[in-house]
Scaffold this motif. Structure first.
Motif, short mmCIF file in Angstrom:
data_model
loop_
_atom_site.label_atom_id
_atom_site.label_comp_id
_atom_site.label_asym_id
_atom_site.label_seq_id
_atom_site.Cartn_x
_atom_site.Cartn_y
_atom_site.Cartn_z
N CYS A 18 0.83 -1.21 0.00
CA CYS A 18 0.00 0.00 0.00
C CYS A 18 0.86 1.26 0.00
O CYS A 18 0.56 2.23 -0.70
N LYS A 19 1.92 1.25 0.78
CA LYS A 19 2.83 2.40 0.83
C LYS A 19 3.49 2.64 -0.52
O LYS A 19 3.53 3.77 -1.02
N LEU A 20 4.02 1.58 -1.14
CA LEU A 20 4.66 1.72 -2.46
C LEU A 20 3.65 2.16 -3.52
O LEU A 20 3.96 2.99 -4.38
N TYR A 21 2.45 1.61 -3.45
CA TYR A 21 1.41 2.00 -4.40
C TYR A 21 1.06 3.48 -4.23
O TYR A 21 0.97 4.22 -5.22
N GLN A 22 0.87 3.94 -3.00
CA GLN A 22 0.54 5.34 -2.74
C GLN A 22 1.68 6.25 -3.19
O GLN A 22 1.44 7.32 -3.77
N ASP A 23 2.92 5.86 -2.96
CA ASP A 23 4.06 6.63 -3.44
C ASP A 23 4.03 6.75 -4.96
O ASP A 23 4.29 7.82 -5.52
N HIS A 24 3.70 5.66 -5.65
CA HIS A 24 3.61 5.66 -7.12
C HIS A 24 2.51 6.60 -7.58
O HIS A 24 2.70 7.39 -8.51
N VAL A 25 1.34 6.54 -6.94
CA VAL A 25 0.22 7.41 -7.29
C VAL A 25 0.60 8.88 -7.09
O VAL A 25 0.37 9.72 -7.96
N ASN A 26 1.20 9.19 -5.95
CA ASN A 26 1.59 10.57 -5.66
C ASN A 26 2.67 11.07 -6.62
O ASN A 26 2.61 12.20 -7.11
N LYS A 27 3.66 10.24 -6.88
CA LYS A 27 4.78 10.63 -7.75
C LYS A 27 4.29 10.93 -9.17
O LYS A 27 4.74 11.88 -9.81
N ASN A 28 3.35 10.14 -9.65
CA ASN A 28 2.87 10.29 -11.03
C ASN A 28 1.58 11.11 -11.12
O ASN A 28 1.01 11.22 -12.20
#
Length: 107
Positions: A18-28
């Motif tokens: 979930c943390k990695l997914y949220q980081d990906h969403v925020n970054k992109n």
């Protein structure tokens, strides 16, 4: 787990995923766009918490529930404070909502 070992990739626990997914969403800067046809639907509900409504003359306050309606294609919105969330207020809020949308949108 076996697939991760075979591909030489580390397995993730749910919270890490979930943390990695949220980081990906925020970054992109990803968002989910839902397409709506004009005039197809109206979304209505009561807002979760009551609000105080103050009478300017007497200074008394009453708790009110907020009825919200939105036309999702145009994002036009309507809001009305109601003393209760009973059926009569629900119906009157819908009548007032359609009168408002009719005046604003010309139908």
């Amino acid at each position: 787990m076996a697939e991760c070992r075979d591909s030489h990739k580390p397995p993730y626990i749910y919270s890490q995923f979930c943390k990695l997914y949220q980081d990906h969403v925020n970054k992109n800067r990803l968002t989910m766009h839902i397409s709506h046809k004009p005039g197809d639907k109206v979304m209505v509900d009561w807002v979760g918490t009551t609000l105080p409504l103050y009478d300017k003359i007497t200074g008394r306050s009453a708790k009110v529930s907020l009825f919200i309606a939105t036309l999702p294609f145009s994002m036009y919105s309507y809001a009305q404070a109601c003393l209760t969330m009973k059926e009569e207020d629900w119906i009157n809020a819908h009548v007032n909502m359609w009168e408002y949308f009719g005046a604003v949108l010309g139908f």
